[in-house]
Design a protein around this motif. Sequence first.
Motif, PDB file in Angstrom:
ATOM      1  N   THR A 153       0.828  -1.201   0.000  1.00 37.04           N
ATOM      2  CA  THR A 153       0.000   0.000   0.000  1.00 37.04           C
ATOM      3  C   THR A 153       0.864   1.254   0.000  1.00 37.04           C
ATOM      4  O   THR A 153       0.641   2.187  -0.785  1.00 37.04           O
ATOM      5  N   ARG A 154       1.853   1.293   0.864  1.00 38.36           N
ATOM      6  CA  ARG A 154       2.702   2.470   0.983  1.00 38.36           C
ATOM      7  C   ARG A 154       3.523   2.704  -0.288  1.00 38.36           C
ATOM      8  O   ARG A 154       3.699   3.844  -0.739  1.00 38.36           O
ATOM      9  N   THR A 155       4.025   1.619  -0.862  1.00 41.21           N
ATOM     10  CA  THR A 155       4.817   1.753  -2.084  1.00 41.21           C
ATOM     11  C   THR A 155       3.958   2.218  -3.253  1.00 41.21           C
ATOM     12  O   THR A 155       4.348   3.117  -4.018  1.00 41.21           O
ATOM     13  N   LEU A 156       2.773   1.622  -3.400  1.00 44.07           N
ATOM     14  CA  LEU A 156       1.878   2.038  -4.474  1.00 44.07           C
ATOM     15  C   LEU A 156       1.451   3.490  -4.309  1.00 44.07           C
ATOM     16  O   LEU A 156       1.316   4.222  -5.300  1.00 44.07           O
ATOM     17  N   ALA A 157       1.241   3.919  -3.076  1.00 45.51           N
ATOM     18  CA  ALA A 157       0.853   5.308  -2.832  1.00 45.51           C
ATOM     19  C   ALA A 157       1.933   6.253  -3.344  1.00 45.51           C
ATOM     20  O   ALA A 157       1.632   7.311  -3.931  1.00 45.51           O
TER      21      ALA A 157
END
Length: 242
Positions: A153-157
């Motif tokens: 989630t954090r990387t995609l954000a």
Amino acid sequence: MTLKTATLVTGGSAGIGRAICEMLLAEGRTVINLDYVRPDWQHPKLAFFQADLTNAEQTQAQARSITQQYAVTALVNNAGATRPGTIDTASLADLDYVVALHFQASILLTQAVLPSLRACGNGRIVNISSRAALGKPERIVYSATKAGLIGMTRTLAMELGGDGITVNAIGPGPIATELFRNSNPEGAPRTQRIIDSIAVKRLGTPEDVARAAMFFLSPDNGFVTGQVLYVCGGTTLGTAAI
């Protein structure tokens, strides 16, 4: 031909996924439920596509069918499985299964709908993680992969923010779904101990989680991304970072 816009929810036939679908439908959205179990309920604006999401070929085939018929502007990666076990008892088959369901399917579906998420200018992705990501005995493969969803989630954000796409995660705590009841029967001493440990002294409902998802899925909420919201009745107090 202009494709109809829709929100794609995995595992929408029951439990948390169904509650999310129903709230989206009540808002007037077209919703696609991608699940291996056919739902026992219907709605004029609900479309169902069937796939075993642990099977890459089935997942990709249905993703192609969906994107040929709809412009997906929001994705909820909800489908999940617990596969209980300690480090002594967990099997490679358990690990393979939850990795395929939690990681592989989420990545394949995100890749499939990225063109329409980018094109709409305010795409939304919500990943359903778990409070167990912070640690839970007898859930070694489950907690590990749910924690991995937070990293994803954090990387995609970070990767997709420039396209107007927000990516957030929800970490449900003890939620009274069929999956939870299978392991924790109503009235059992173990279940009561769980309830007693919750700050608000009750189990959560699928609707509690769905309301959080609706916040993240709103086209108007474009300044919240890369976050994890624990919908857990307070069970993360003292464990989750501030």
